[in-house]
Each structure stands twice: as C-alpha cells, then as structure tokens.
Design a protein around this motif. Structure first.
Motif, PDB file in Angstrom:
ATOM      1  N   LYS A 136       0.838  -1.202   0.000  1.00 53.05           N
ATOM      2  CA  LYS A 136       0.000   0.000   0.000  1.00 53.05           C
ATOM      3  C   LYS A 136       0.872   1.251   0.000  1.00 53.05           C
ATOM      4  O   LYS A 136       1.830   1.363   0.758  1.00 53.05           O
ATOM      5  CB  LYS A 136      -0.922   0.007   1.216  1.00 53.05           C
ATOM      6  CG  LYS A 136      -2.102  -0.928   1.086  1.00 53.05           C
ATOM      7  CD  LYS A 136      -2.997  -0.873   2.327  1.00 53.05           C
ATOM      8  CE  LYS A 136      -4.166  -1.821   2.193  1.00 53.05           C
ATOM      9  NZ  LYS A 136      -5.015  -1.824   3.409  1.00 53.05           N
ATOM     10  N   GLY A 137       0.514   2.196  -0.861  1.00 48.16           N
ATOM     11  CA  GLY A 137       1.274   3.428  -0.974  1.00 48.16           C
ATOM     12  C   GLY A 137       2.467   3.327  -1.908  1.00 48.16           C
ATOM     13  O   GLY A 137       3.089   4.348  -2.238  1.00 48.16           O
ATOM     14  N   ARG A 138       2.818   2.113  -2.332  1.00 50.77           N
ATOM     15  CA  ARG A 138       3.959   1.924  -3.237  1.00 50.77           C
ATOM     16  C   ARG A 138       3.530   1.376  -4.604  1.00 50.77           C
ATOM     17  O   ARG A 138       4.134   1.717  -5.613  1.00 50.77           O
ATOM     18  CB  ARG A 138       4.965   0.952  -2.605  1.00 50.77           C
ATOM     19  CG  ARG A 138       5.531   1.419  -1.276  1.00 50.77           C
ATOM     20  CD  ARG A 138       6.679   0.533  -0.817  1.00 50.77           C
ATOM     21  NE  ARG A 138       6.282  -0.856  -0.596  1.00 50.77           N
ATOM     22  CZ  ARG A 138       6.824  -1.891  -1.213  1.00 50.77           C
ATOM     23  NH1 ARG A 138       7.802  -1.708  -2.094  1.00 50.77           N
ATOM     24  NH2 ARG A 138       6.413  -3.126  -0.951  1.00 50.77           N
ATOM     25  N   PHE A 139       2.538   0.504  -4.624  1.00 48.74           N
ATOM     26  CA  PHE A 139       2.083  -0.114  -5.867  1.00 48.74           C
ATOM     27  C   PHE A 139       0.733   0.479  -6.264  1.00 48.74           C
ATOM     28  O   PHE A 139      -0.095   0.799  -5.412  1.00 48.74           O
ATOM     29  CB  PHE A 139       1.923  -1.622  -5.691  1.00 48.74           C
ATOM     30  CG  PHE A 139       3.201  -2.399  -5.538  1.00 48.74           C
ATOM     31  CD1 PHE A 139       4.420  -1.781  -5.313  1.00 48.74           C
ATOM     32  CD2 PHE A 139       3.177  -3.783  -5.607  1.00 48.74           C
ATOM     33  CE1 PHE A 139       5.590  -2.504  -5.170  1.00 48.74           C
ATOM     34  CE2 PHE A 139       4.326  -4.537  -5.472  1.00 48.74           C
ATOM     35  CZ  PHE A 139       5.531  -3.890  -5.245  1.00 48.74           C
ATOM     36  N   THR A 140       0.504   0.564  -7.576  1.00 50.26           N
ATOM     37  CA  THR A 140      -0.779   1.034  -8.096  1.00 50.26           C
ATOM     38  C   THR A 140      -1.206   0.122  -9.240  1.00 50.26           C
ATOM     39  O   THR A 140      -0.441  -0.074 -10.196  1.00 50.26           O
ATOM     40  CB  THR A 140      -0.681   2.474  -8.605  1.00 50.26           C
ATOM     41  OG1 THR A 140      -0.246   3.336  -7.548  1.00 50.26           O
ATOM     42  CG2 THR A 140      -2.052   2.953  -9.093  1.00 50.26           C
ATOM     43  N   ILE A 141      -2.428  -0.405  -9.132  1.00 50.68           N
ATOM     44  CA  ILE A 141      -2.990  -1.211 -10.206  1.00 50.68           C
ATOM     45  C   ILE A 141      -3.967  -0.353 -10.997  1.00 50.68           C
ATOM     46  O   ILE A 141      -4.713   0.457 -10.429  1.00 50.68           O
ATOM     47  CB  ILE A 141      -3.677  -2.486  -9.656  1.00 50.68           C
ATOM     48  CG1 ILE A 141      -4.078  -3.424 -10.791  1.00 50.68           C
ATOM     49  CG2 ILE A 141      -4.868  -2.135  -8.764  1.00 50.68           C
ATOM     50  CD1 ILE A 141      -4.558  -4.807 -10.311  1.00 50.68           C
ATOM     51  N   SER A 142      -3.951  -0.508 -12.315  1.00 48.33           N
ATOM     52  CA  SER A 142      -4.852   0.256 -13.172  1.00 48.33           C
ATOM     53  C   SER A 142      -5.138  -0.574 -14.417  1.00 48.33           C
ATOM     54  O   SER A 142      -4.466  -1.577 -14.676  1.00 48.33           O
ATOM     55  CB  SER A 142      -4.229   1.599 -13.559  1.00 48.33           C
ATOM     56  OG  SER A 142      -3.028   1.402 -14.295  1.00 48.33           O
ATOM     57  N   ARG A 143      -6.134  -0.143 -15.173  1.00 48.08           N
ATOM     58  CA  ARG A 143      -6.445  -0.898 -16.380  1.00 48.08           C
ATOM     59  C   ARG A 143      -6.828   0.035 -17.512  1.00 48.08           C
ATOM     60  O   ARG A 143      -7.335   1.142 -17.274  1.00 48.08           O
ATOM     61  CB  ARG A 143      -7.574  -1.906 -16.112  1.00 48.08           C
ATOM     62  CG  ARG A 143      -8.922  -1.324 -15.865  1.00 48.08           C
ATOM     63  CD  ARG A 143      -9.925  -2.404 -15.458  1.00 48.08           C
ATOM     64  NE  ARG A 143     -11.268  -1.846 -15.463  1.00 48.08           N
ATOM     65  CZ  ARG A 143     -12.131  -1.972 -16.448  1.00 48.08           C
ATOM     66  NH1 ARG A 143     -11.800  -2.675 -17.517  1.00 48.08           N
ATOM     67  NH2 ARG A 143     -13.323  -1.424 -16.388  1.00 48.08           N
ATOM     68  N   ASP A 144      -6.574  -0.429 -18.732  1.00 43.73           N
ATOM     69  CA  ASP A 144      -6.964   0.261 -19.958  1.00 43.73           C
ATOM     70  C   ASP A 144      -7.885  -0.690 -20.695  1.00 43.73           C
ATOM     71  O   ASP A 144      -7.425  -1.642 -21.334  1.00 43.73           O
ATOM     72  CB  ASP A 144      -5.721   0.604 -20.780  1.00 43.73           C
ATOM     73  CG  ASP A 144      -6.037   1.397 -22.028  1.00 43.73           C
ATOM     74  OD1 ASP A 144      -7.173   1.270 -22.547  1.00 43.73           O
ATOM     75  OD2 ASP A 144      -5.166   2.133 -22.499  1.00 43.73           O
ATOM     76  N   GLY A 145      -9.187  -0.454 -20.587  1.00 44.70           N
ATOM     77  CA  GLY A 145     -10.159  -1.349 -21.197  1.00 44.70           C
ATOM     78  C   GLY A 145     -10.020  -1.463 -22.693  1.00 44.70           C
ATOM     79  O   GLY A 145     -10.210  -2.525 -23.277  1.00 44.70           O
ATOM     80  N   ALA A 146      -9.674  -0.350 -23.323  1.00 44.38           N
ATOM     81  CA  ALA A 146      -9.549  -0.349 -24.786  1.00 44.38           C
ATOM     82  C   ALA A 146      -8.413  -1.252 -25.254  1.00 44.38           C
ATOM     83  O   ALA A 146      -8.458  -1.813 -26.351  1.00 44.38           O
ATOM     84  CB  ALA A 146      -9.346   1.072 -25.291  1.00 44.38           C
ATOM     85  N   LYS A 147      -7.388  -1.386 -24.419  1.00 47.67           N
ATOM     86  CA  LYS A 147      -6.235  -2.212 -24.765  1.00 47.67           C
ATOM     87  C   LYS A 147      -6.283  -3.581 -24.110  1.00 47.67           C
ATOM     88  O   LYS A 147      -5.347  -4.372 -24.275  1.00 47.67           O
ATOM     89  CB  LYS A 147      -4.942  -1.496 -24.365  1.00 47.67           C
ATOM     90  CG  LYS A 147      -4.686  -0.207 -25.115  1.00 47.67           C
ATOM     91  CD  LYS A 147      -3.362   0.421 -24.692  1.00 47.67           C
ATOM     92  CE  LYS A 147      -3.090   1.697 -25.468  1.00 47.67           C
ATOM     93  NZ  LYS A 147      -1.812   2.328 -25.062  1.00 47.67           N
ATOM     94  N   ASN A 148      -7.343  -3.849 -23.332  1.00 46.86           N
ATOM     95  CA  ASN A 148      -7.429  -5.123 -22.604  1.00 46.86           C
ATOM     96  C   ASN A 148      -6.162  -5.386 -21.805  1.00 46.86           C
ATOM     97  O   ASN A 148      -5.638  -6.506 -21.782  1.00 46.86           O
ATOM     98  CB  ASN A 148      -7.679  -6.293 -23.559  1.00 46.86           C
ATOM     99  CG  ASN A 148      -9.089  -6.313 -24.104  1.00 46.86           C
ATOM    100  OD1 ASN A 148     -10.015  -5.815 -23.467  1.00 46.86           O
ATOM    101  ND2 ASN A 148      -9.252  -6.866 -25.272  1.00 46.86           N
TER     102      ASN A 148
END
Length: 122
Positions: A63-75
């Motif tokens: 927590k505070g160091r890692f970030t998860i994210s997503r780009d739906g258009a690119k799957n």
C-alpha cells in the motif's frame, strides 16, 4: 490467455511497471489480480482490480507503493511498482477471476499468465 511483461532487475528504491494483456475476450464481470511468489513462499495476492467499477485492493505490504490500473480499450492491466524493496523480489503473475468477488485467494482464479521475474537487488 494472459501475457505479462515488464519484469527485470532493479535497485532498491527503484520502479518497474508490469503489464498484463488479455488476449481473449474477458467476461463482462471479472477481477484481474497481480500475485507474486518468492522461492519457498506461498503465492500472495498483491493487487486486484474489478472490471465493473475499478474497485481496487492492495495487500498491506505494498500500500502506498504499488498502483494497479487498467486500460479497457487495450485489454491491459498495469501494476506500477515504486519504492521497491528486496522483499518484493518474486515471480509476478496476473490472473483472471470470473465474477465480481474481489478475492485475493489464488484458488478462485480461472486463468493465469506465465509469470515475469522481478528482482530487487543492489
């Protein structure tokens, strides 16, 4: 099928960004998780993201160091890892769980990538 990329060797305090590309059409409702496994240790859920509302989960140690994210258009789902520590060294896997349950239990995940090695060392 899930394909990870972006692992490598980095010094303590450095950063890496992992990518997980889903090559087939994912179910409308699903969760993508990043897991890691170090030698002799259990597979650990590090970060999760739910497709329906982008709700995220992080294990306390990142927590505070890692970030998860997503780009739906690119799957594609990303894991940005900052302030890396030697104890972050592991093989990192992305996985897909059908449905909307935000679980870090690897037994509930239906599909896995091949893994990418992350080594944090000076």
């Amino acid at each position: 099928q899930l394909v990870e990329s972006g692992g490598g060797l980095v010094q303590p305090g450095g950063s890496l960004k992992l990518s997980c590309t889903i090559s087939e059409l994912a179910p409308k409702f699903h969760v993508i998780g990043w897991f890691r496994q170090a030698p002799g240790k259990e597979r650990e859920g590090v970060a999760l993201i739910r497709s329906s509302d982008d709700t995220t989960y992080y294990v306390d140690s990142v927590k505070g160091r890692f970030t998860i994210s997503r780009d739906g258009a690119k799957n594609t789902v990303y894991l940005q890892m900052n302030s890396l520590k030697p104890e972050d060294t592991a093989v990192y896997y992305c996985a897909l769980c059908k449905g909307s349950w935000l679980t870090s239990d690897h037994r509930y995940y239906d599909a896995w990538g091949q893994g990418t090695q992350v080594t944090v060392s000076s």
